[in-house]
Design a protein around this motif. Structure first.
Motif, PDB file in Angstrom:
ATOM      1  N   LEU A   1       0.827  -1.195   0.000  1.00  0.00           N
ATOM      2  CA  LEU A   1       0.000   0.000   0.000  1.00  0.00           C
ATOM      3  C   LEU A   1       0.870   1.257   0.000  1.00  0.00           C
ATOM      4  O   LEU A   1       0.612   2.215  -0.726  1.00  0.00           O
ATOM      5  N   ARG A   2       1.926   1.253   0.799  1.00  0.00           N
ATOM      6  CA  ARG A   2       2.831   2.400   0.861  1.00  0.00           C
ATOM      7  C   ARG A   2       3.468   2.647  -0.502  1.00  0.00           C
ATOM      8  O   ARG A   2       3.561   3.780  -0.959  1.00  0.00           O
ATOM      9  N   GLU A   3       3.867   1.584  -1.191  1.00  0.00           N
ATOM     10  CA  GLU A   3       4.447   1.723  -2.528  1.00  0.00           C
ATOM     11  C   GLU A   3       3.440   2.287  -3.517  1.00  0.00           C
ATOM     12  O   GLU A   3       3.779   3.119  -4.361  1.00  0.00           O
ATOM     13  N   LEU A   4       2.185   1.860  -3.408  1.00  0.00           N
ATOM     14  CA  LEU A   4       1.138   2.389  -4.287  1.00  0.00           C
ATOM     15  C   LEU A   4       0.895   3.874  -4.021  1.00  0.00           C
ATOM     16  O   LEU A   4       0.731   4.662  -4.958  1.00  0.00           O
ATOM     17  N   ILE A   5       0.862   4.268  -2.764  1.00  0.00           N
ATOM     18  CA  ILE A   5       0.670   5.676  -2.423  1.00  0.00           C
ATOM     19  C   ILE A   5       1.836   6.507  -2.950  1.00  0.00           C
ATOM     20  O   ILE A   5       1.644   7.589  -3.507  1.00  0.00           O
ATOM     21  N   GLU A   6       3.048   5.999  -2.796  1.00  0.00           N
ATOM     22  CA  GLU A   6       4.225   6.707  -3.303  1.00  0.00           C
ATOM     23  C   GLU A   6       4.122   6.919  -4.807  1.00  0.00           C
ATOM     24  O   GLU A   6       4.373   8.016  -5.312  1.00  0.00           O
ATOM     25  N   ALA A   7       3.757   5.870  -5.521  1.00  0.00           N
ATOM     26  CA  ALA A   7       3.624   5.969  -6.973  1.00  0.00           C
ATOM     27  C   ALA A   7       2.516   6.944  -7.340  1.00  0.00           C
ATOM     28  O   ALA A   7       2.668   7.755  -8.268  1.00  0.00           O
ATOM     29  N   GLY A   8       1.411   6.892  -6.622  1.00  0.00           N
ATOM     30  CA  GLY A   8       0.322   7.826  -6.875  1.00  0.00           C
ATOM     31  C   GLY A   8       0.726   9.265  -6.628  1.00  0.00           C
ATOM     32  O   GLY A   8       0.363  10.165  -7.390  1.00  0.00           O
ATOM     33  N   MET A   9       1.498   9.496  -5.579  1.00  0.00           N
ATOM     34  CA  MET A   9       1.964  10.862  -5.283  1.00  0.00           C
ATOM     35  C   MET A   9       2.886  11.391  -6.370  1.00  0.00           C
ATOM     36  O   MET A   9       2.841  12.565  -6.703  1.00  0.00           O
ATOM     37  N   ARG A  10       3.719  10.518  -6.917  1.00  0.00           N
ATOM     38  CA  ARG A  10       4.626  10.963  -7.986  1.00  0.00           C
ATOM     39  C   ARG A  10       3.852  11.426  -9.210  1.00  0.00           C
ATOM     40  O   ARG A  10       4.338  12.249  -9.978  1.00  0.00           O
TER      41      ARG A  10
END
Length: 188
Positions: free
Chosen positions: A117-126
């Motif tokens: 989930l953290r990786e998905l949020i990071e990608a979404g923020m980028r």
């Protein structure tokens, strides 16, 4: 006198001549500045940015005129340092947006899900426009109020609220498209 009990303004006045007061300011604000830097430049560069921020604050203590809150001035310096870091090199993958609190009872599956989930949020923020990413990071990672964010970014209060809402909607959409359905208000 216990330094931690003093306000930022009181500490600032003392910090101009007392290193212990400046260290108290660092202890008080470094976690939020680090979270903001991590969200914008990545964990590998965040420590360097935080060091640069507090070095800049120390160099410019005499210039602070108490016309704004210290946290507003500090976060503006932090944003500038993040942008300088991003100009110097390519952004690194953002990691550890939030501290992972590991419970001995937490299963490996839960840890893996949280990491994913953290990786998905990071990608979404980028993928967010810079103005939305900035406003969202200041709100969610630094815990600033909308008025403070408006003051830091120079945007109108309504614009700040709109940017944050659009960022949340975009992140919600991004996560939903990847099979993650956030429940309730999106907080990271």
């Amino acid at each position: 006198m216990i330094l931690e009990d003093l306000s930022d303004s009181q500490l600032l006045k003392l910090a101009r001549r007392d290193a212990a007061a400046f260290e108290a300011l660092i202890r008080r604000h470094a976690p939020r500045v680090h979270a903001l830097a991590t969200s914008l430049v990545g964990a590998a560069s965040a420590d360097d940015v935080v060091q640069e921020v507090f070095f800049s604050v120390y160099r410019n203590l005499a210039r602070f005129r108490f016309e704004a809150e210290f946290s507003t001035w500090l976060h503006r310096i932090a944003l500038n340092a993040c942008y300088n870091q991003l100009r110097r090199k390519q952004p690194e993958p953002i990691s550890d947006l939030e501290p992972v609190l590991v419970s001995p009872l937490e299963s490996p599956e839960c840890l893996a899900e949280r990491s994913q989930l953290r990786e998905l949020i990071e990608a979404g923020m980028r993928g967010l426009p810079p103005e939305q990413r900035e406003a969202f990071a200041l709100r969610e990672f630094s815990g600033l109020e909308y008025a403070q964010i408006a003051q830091i970014t120079g945007a109108q209060l309504g614009t700040v609220k709109s940017r944050i809402n659009r960022a949340k909607a975009a992140l919600r959409s991004y996560l939903t498209a990847r099979g993650v359905v956030p429940e309730g208000e999106l907080h990271v």
